[in-house]
Scaffold this motif. Structure first.
Motif, PDB file in Angstrom:
ATOM      1  N   SER A  27      10.987   7.130  -6.018  1.00  0.00           N
ATOM      2  CA  SER A  27      10.783   6.052  -6.924  1.00  0.00           C
ATOM      3  C   SER A  27       9.198   5.849  -6.676  1.00  0.00           C
ATOM      4  O   SER A  27       8.597   5.480  -7.282  1.00  0.00           O
ATOM      5  CB  SER A  27      11.231   4.958  -7.074  1.00  0.00           C
ATOM      6  OG  SER A  27      11.513   4.382  -5.505  1.00  0.00           O
ATOM      7  N   LYS A  28       8.683   6.297  -5.321  1.00  0.00           N
ATOM      8  CA  LYS A  28       7.287   6.053  -4.850  1.00  0.00           C
ATOM      9  C   LYS A  28       6.388   6.981  -5.832  1.00  0.00           C
ATOM     10  O   LYS A  28       6.598   8.047  -5.533  1.00  0.00           O
ATOM     11  CB  LYS A  28       7.312   6.012  -3.499  1.00  0.00           C
ATOM     12  CG  LYS A  28       5.911   5.664  -3.012  1.00  0.00           C
ATOM     13  CD  LYS A  28       6.013   6.017  -1.148  1.00  0.00           C
ATOM     14  CE  LYS A  28       4.661   5.462  -0.729  1.00  0.00           C
ATOM     15  NZ  LYS A  28       3.872   6.229  -0.606  1.00  0.00           N
ATOM     16  N   HIS A  29       5.480   6.621  -6.155  1.00  0.00           N
ATOM     17  CA  HIS A  29       4.582   7.602  -6.766  1.00  0.00           C
ATOM     18  C   HIS A  29       3.591   8.377  -5.838  1.00  0.00           C
ATOM     19  O   HIS A  29       3.379   7.827  -4.964  1.00  0.00           O
ATOM     20  CB  HIS A  29       3.465   6.971  -7.914  1.00  0.00           C
ATOM     21  CG  HIS A  29       2.585   6.026  -7.394  1.00  0.00           C
ATOM     22  ND1 HIS A  29       1.495   6.752  -6.988  1.00  0.00           N
ATOM     23  CD2 HIS A  29       2.302   4.712  -7.120  1.00  0.00           C
ATOM     24  CE1 HIS A  29       0.711   5.460  -6.501  1.00  0.00           C
ATOM     25  NE2 HIS A  29       1.187   4.419  -6.542  1.00  0.00           N
ATOM     26  N   PRO A  30       3.364   9.741  -6.442  1.00  0.00           N
ATOM     27  CA  PRO A  30       2.670  10.399  -5.323  1.00  0.00           C
ATOM     28  C   PRO A  30       1.117   9.804  -5.254  1.00  0.00           C
ATOM     29  O   PRO A  30       0.643   8.855  -6.201  1.00  0.00           O
ATOM     30  CB  PRO A  30       2.569  11.870  -6.087  1.00  0.00           C
ATOM     31  CG  PRO A  30       3.677  11.528  -7.101  1.00  0.00           C
ATOM     32  CD  PRO A  30       3.882  10.393  -7.449  1.00  0.00           C
ATOM     33  N   VAL A  31       0.611   9.981  -4.153  1.00  0.00           N
ATOM     34  CA  VAL A  31      -0.766   9.531  -3.798  1.00  0.00           C
ATOM     35  C   VAL A  31      -1.699  10.480  -4.560  1.00  0.00           C
ATOM     36  O   VAL A  31      -1.624  11.601  -4.393  1.00  0.00           O
ATOM     37  CB  VAL A  31      -0.959   9.700  -2.260  1.00  0.00           C
ATOM     38  CG1 VAL A  31      -2.587   9.157  -1.800  1.00  0.00           C
ATOM     39  CG2 VAL A  31       0.013   8.738  -1.431  1.00  0.00           C
ATOM     40  N   ASP A  32      -2.473   9.927  -5.506  1.00  0.00           N
ATOM     41  CA  ASP A  32      -3.330  10.733  -6.287  1.00  0.00           C
ATOM     42  C   ASP A  32      -4.793  10.951  -5.471  1.00  0.00           C
ATOM     43  O   ASP A  32      -5.042  10.368  -4.386  1.00  0.00           O
ATOM     44  CB  ASP A  32      -3.576  10.129  -7.607  1.00  0.00           C
ATOM     45  CG  ASP A  32      -4.179   8.872  -7.582  1.00  0.00           C
ATOM     46  OD1 ASP A  32      -5.012   8.170  -6.304  1.00  0.00           O
ATOM     47  OD2 ASP A  32      -4.072   7.613  -8.217  1.00  0.00           O
ATOM     48  N   ALA A  51       0.811  -1.243  -0.003  1.00  0.00           N
ATOM     49  CA  ALA A  51       0.013  -0.042   0.003  1.00  0.00           C
ATOM     50  C   ALA A  51       0.804   1.202   0.005  1.00  0.00           C
ATOM     51  O   ALA A  51       1.842   1.135   0.460  1.00  0.00           O
ATOM     52  CB  ALA A  51      -0.804  -0.094   1.145  1.00  0.00           C
ATOM     53  N   THR A  52       0.255   2.205  -0.667  1.00  0.00           N
ATOM     54  CA  THR A  52       1.297   3.638  -0.521  1.00  0.00           C
ATOM     55  C   THR A  52       0.516   4.582   0.219  1.00  0.00           C
ATOM     56  O   THR A  52       0.921   5.748   0.344  1.00  0.00           O
ATOM     57  CB  THR A  52       1.078   3.933  -2.014  1.00  0.00           C
ATOM     58  OG1 THR A  52      -0.260   4.336  -2.276  1.00  0.00           O
ATOM     59  CG2 THR A  52       1.980   3.339  -3.273  1.00  0.00           C
ATOM     60  N   THR A  53      -0.430   4.187   1.040  1.00  0.00           N
ATOM     61  CA  THR A  53      -1.108   5.125   1.954  1.00  0.00           C
ATOM     62  C   THR A  53      -1.382   4.291   3.356  1.00  0.00           C
ATOM     63  O   THR A  53      -1.149   3.414   3.179  1.00  0.00           O
ATOM     64  CB  THR A  53      -2.527   5.611   1.427  1.00  0.00           C
ATOM     65  OG1 THR A  53      -3.351   4.514   1.455  1.00  0.00           O
ATOM     66  CG2 THR A  53      -2.414   6.252   0.166  1.00  0.00           C
ATOM     67  N   CYS A  54      -1.699   4.994   4.417  1.00  0.00           N
ATOM     68  CA  CYS A  54      -1.839   4.548   5.596  1.00  0.00           C
ATOM     69  C   CYS A  54      -2.904   5.646   6.246  1.00  0.00           C
ATOM     70  O   CYS A  54      -2.984   6.753   5.956  1.00  0.00           O
ATOM     71  CB  CYS A  54      -0.782   4.427   6.616  1.00  0.00           C
ATOM     72  SG  CYS A  54       0.079   5.955   7.057  1.00  0.00           S
TER      73      CYS A  54
END
Length: 451
Positions: free
Chosen positions: A285-290, A154-157
């Motif tokens: 390298s981690k893409h921004p949270v859209d 996951a890229t968010t929390c």
């Protein structure tokens, strides 16, 4: 969200706490935290800390109520700490993250409770942070777990996963500031003693000996602890506050050699910066949270349970440091309520202790040096709970020799912050038959006599 992760909520507080945000600060802190766990435990072996505190002592002085928790025999504690060092590395890379950190937490808690002669605030802080880190999904990105199981990735929390560390450090700093608002600290007594003793240090020694610099540390220490949290939270002062924190904690590390605490404190500053800033600096390298991810993210059906656990934790964190206010006298003298209250670097304390044992009407004098290591002796003389425990130990030893009636009286003289030595323990109190007062002041601790 690019400005800060902690703007005041415009809607429901629970929705605000569970709103998805970039998890970059959590991921980067996991790397640092795992490394700190490794360095702390591996360093304890390499520097001889394990040997001095857990292997060499023949008499252990654990937390009262945990006497059953004893170090492993032989070289067992070396293996114990080596296992913790390995678990720290597993936490850092995110391999079996929660199992590794959960096991580390239990082992560290056990080690923490086994001995008090070498108590340090950062040992307790590490335990608290381990508990918080077990709760959060810090292995959701840039971890072996996430590579092995795409369902974990996951890229968010939820925002609370970052916010709890801000709250925790706010509590630590606030109580540390309040503890410094005391007569001895404001008079510069402990700082003057420490810095005079360190005036031989290369380069900074002459500066430490200067009175103006000592007063700067006295009042600057209060100001730092009291203001660092709000200054880090406010965008306009955040970089300045972080620079001050680097100097403050770097200075403490260089002068006082207080282990990993300064670096943990600096690492926790990650949570005060906008997550997007942390991503751009450390995880390019981690893409921004859209917007779609920020709107939906992950669902957390156990939100009430999570909030209940966190609420109980922070209630405990607020209540525990209040204990010294409910005991009579100066906590730096009596030690009652002192541990786990963030009373950091507030006293210079020294003393000696001897024990009079009356066994079947025969009088014996016992010196702690016969039974304890040098480090244990130094702590024993100035800590009433250790004196009580050692008195219980002596009574057991004499009863084991066949004596029926055993009495133990402590004769301990202590100097606090340069005062003339005075008795800490009532010499007429028979500690052999005195129960430990778990939730009340000990009547056999003598009050500090001021001139």
């Amino acid at each position: 969200m690019a400005e800060s992760a902690f703007r005041l909520p415009k809607a429901n507080v629970i929705d605000w706490l569970f709103q998805p945000v970039d998890n970059a600060p959590l991921i980067v802190f996991r790397w640092l935290f795992g490394l700190m766990l490794f360095l702390e435990t591996a360093g304890a072996i390499a520097t001889g800390w394990v040997k001095k505190n857990l292997i060499e002592p023949t008499v252990q002085l654990p937390f009262i109520g945990f006497e059953w928790l004893q170090p492993l025999p032989g070289n067992g504690m070396y293996y114990y700490y080596a296992l913790m060092a390995l678990l720290g590395l597993l936490v850092m890379v995110g391999l079996y993250y929660r199992v590794s950190l959960g096991l580390f937490t239990l082992l560290w808690w056990g080690s923490y409770l086994m001995q008090k002669a070498s108590y340090n605030n950062h040992y307790y802080l590490l335990l608290v942070l381990c508990f918080l880190m077990v709760l959060v999904p810090a292995n959701a990105y840039a971890s072996v777990d996430a590579k092995r199981n795409s369902n974990l990735r996951a890229t968010t929390c939820p925002r609370w996963c970052l916010f709890i560390f801000v709250v925790q450090m706010g509590i630590v700093y606030t109580y540390a500031a309040l503890a410094k608002i005391s007569a001895d600290w404001l008079a510069g007594l402990p700082v003057g003693i420490w810095f005079t003793a360190k005036s031989h240090f290369y380069v900074i020694g002459p500066l430490l000996a200067q009175k103006w610099f000592q007063w700067l540390v006295v009042y600057g220490g209060i100001a730092f602890d009291l203001l660092i949290t709000p200054l880090l939270l406010w965008r306009r002062t955040r970089l300045f506050a972080f620079a001050v924190a680097i100097f403050f904690h770097g200075f403490n590390s260089a002068v006082f050699h207080i282990g990993i605490f300064p670096y943990l404190a600096l690492g926790l500053c990650l949570f005060f910066f906008p997550p997007e800033t942390i991503r751009q600096v450390f995880l390019r390298s981690k893409h921004p949270v859209d917007a779609l991810e920020a709107q939906h993210g992950q669902t957390y059906p156990q939100s009430k349970f999570i909030l209940a656990v966190l609420g109980l934790h922070f209630l405990l964190q607020i209540v525990l440091p209040l204990r010294p206010f409910f005991y009579p006298g100066n906590a730096n003298w009596t030690e009652e309520g002192h541990r786990m209250s963030w009373h950091m670097m507030l006293r210079s304390k020294s003393g000696f202790a001897q024990f009079k044992v009356i066994a079947d009407e025969k009088t014996f004098w016992e010196s702690p040096s016969t039974h304890l290591t040098y480090k244990q002796q130094r702590s024993l003389a100035t800590h009433p709970d250790l004196i009580w425990q050692f008195s219980q130990y002596l009574a057991q030893q004499y009863r084991a020799k066949g004596y029926k009636e055993v009495e133990v009286y402590a004769h301990s003289k202590v100097s606090l912050n340069g005062r003339p030595p005075q008795y800490l323990i009532d010499t007429t109190a028979n500690l052999a038959c005195t129960p430990w007062p778990y939730f009340a002041p000990a009547p056999w601790i003598l009050p500090l006599q001021e001139e």
